[in-house]
Scaffold this active site. Structure first.
Site, PDB file in Angstrom:
ATOM      1  N   ASN A 231     -16.124 -26.327  64.804  1.00  0.00           N
ATOM      2  CA  ASN A 231     -15.018 -26.243  64.286  1.00  0.00           C
ATOM      3  C   ASN A 231     -14.013 -27.353  63.922  1.00  0.00           C
ATOM      4  OD1 ASN A 231     -14.974 -23.138  65.228  1.00  0.00           O
ATOM      5  ND2 ASN A 231     -15.330 -24.142  67.066  1.00  0.00           N
TER       6      ASN A 231
ATOM      7  N   TYR B 286     -17.673 -20.920  79.744  1.00  0.00           N
ATOM      8  CA  TYR B 286     -17.983 -19.400  79.756  1.00  0.00           C
ATOM      9  C   TYR B 286     -18.069 -19.294  81.340  1.00  0.00           C
ATOM     10  CZ  TYR B 286     -19.553 -19.802  75.048  1.00  0.00           C
ATOM     11  OH  TYR B 286     -19.935 -19.572  73.560  1.00  0.00           O
TER      12      TYR B 286
END
Length: 366
Positions: free
Chosen positions: A197, A83
């Site tokens: 994921n 980020y």
């Protein structure tokens, strides 16, 4: 529930033993609300069920948004090296902690090992660098972002070959990475560890081979993507679910974006679904609040992002109502197996041997 609670209280007040009758009811109410707000991980810590995601928030906006979030009651803060704002996040956390406005054990800080660094030899360095930027001695949860790895040109841009495909690192070592993740736990640099994921087969490989079962799995989850087989598998071995993208795809994809968001012409936006809008009207809540509450009522945690002060406050205002069984089932019936966050910003990533998803329904015939 509130109406029932107040009715019972009124009845009990009429009795002689007011205090003796009221206290168990207050205790029960507190337990119900606490259950809604926290999920207990297999190794003991309580993880807040609703958190603030610092994805795509930069510079001064981080300070404003994160301060607003903590003021509003958010205690789970999700960060990531990818980020590119952990230093700004750390400044805000330090200001709150140093001023004794909040205690460290009231916060639940999450960071991850990005796909750009998904190698055993980088697990510790990445975590230590995150701790330095966040100005913390430990995080509460350290996740492996995804089961594959890519090579980077710089911290914000991945490498591309001559035809524009992402340069993949095909030598992913899940077992080697997880072994070092376990070491981070034993060293006290993180309180819990998890995956992001991964599919069932990939999780099973770690569970069979290593000592510690992942405490958390982070996945995309919304009414269009419910993944019941994966959810049931995780629950069967006591892995807690932390979800993201509760509203599906709202943003426009950018060339440098680290998480893909796709527009889908033949899928109604989740916030515009008549089923969600009808339930929202019945509870006098917004469609977004209903989409969030549905996940909470299914005993999963979620993180959401916003840089808008009023929306930050509204998003977390979901603990004064719950959905009925019929309402939950109505939203369960909306599952279309549509995945928006498929990492397709890394062009060609589906060729990686550890790419975790089947060909997305977004690109398949319905």
């Amino acid at each position: 529930f509130f109406y029932y609670f107040l009715t019972v209280i009124s009845d009990k007040i009429r009795s002689r033993n007011i205090l003796r009758n009221i206290l168990p009811i207050i205790s029960l109410y507190t337990q119900v609300m606490a259950f809604n707000k926290f999920l207990r991980l297999a190794n003991g810590p309580d993880m807040p069920a609703f958190g603030f995601r610092t994805f795509q928030i930069k510079g001064d906006d981080v300070s404003v948004a994160l301060n607003d979030a903590i003021e509003a009651g958010y205690r789970l803060i999700e960060t990531s090296p990818s980020y590119n704002n952990q230093g700004d996040v750390g400044d805000v956390l330090a200001a709150w902690l140093n001023a004794n406005r909040i205690k460290r054990d009231e916060l639940f800080i999450v960071t991850n090992l990005p796909v750009s660094n998904n190698r055993p030899q980088e697990v510790e360095d990445i975590l230590r660098d995150s701790l330095r930027l966040l100005k913390l001695d430990y995080v509460d949860l350290y996740l492996v972002e995804a089961p594959f790895a890519v090579k980077m040109e710089n911290p914000e841009t991945f490498k591309r070959d001559s035809v524009g495909n992402a340069v993949l690192d095909s030598n992913t070592d899940h077992i080697g990475v997880w072994e070092v993740m376990e070491e981070m736990l034993s060293m006290g640099l993180t309180k819990s560890i998890g995956l992001g994921n991964f599919n069932i087969e990939q999780i099973e490989n770690i569970v069979r081979t290593r000592k510690i079962i992942p405490h958390v799995l982070q996945i995309e989850y919304h009414v269009y993507l419910q993944q019941p087989e994966l959810i049931n598998f995780c629950r069967s071995i006591n892995i807690t679910l932390l979800t993201y993208a509760a509203l599906g795809a709202l943003n426009v994809i950018s060339e440098k974006q680290r998480s893909s968001v796709k527009a889908k012409d033949d899928a109604v936006r989740i916030l515009d679904l008549p089923e969600i809008r009808e339930i929202a009207a019945a509870h006098k809540k917004s469609p977004a609040q209903v989409a969030f509450r549905w996940i909470i009522d299914k005993k999963m945690a979620l993180t959401v992002k916003s840089a808008n002060t009023e929306r930050i406050k509204a998003n977390i205002d979901i603990f004064d109502f719950s959905l009925t069984k019929e309402e939950i089932e109505k939203l369960n019936a909306l599952d279309k197996n549509i995945r928006y966050m498929d990492f397709s910003q890394y062009k060609g990533v589906e060729k990686h041997p550890d790419y975790p998803f089947l060909p997305p329904k977004l690109n398949a015939e319905a």
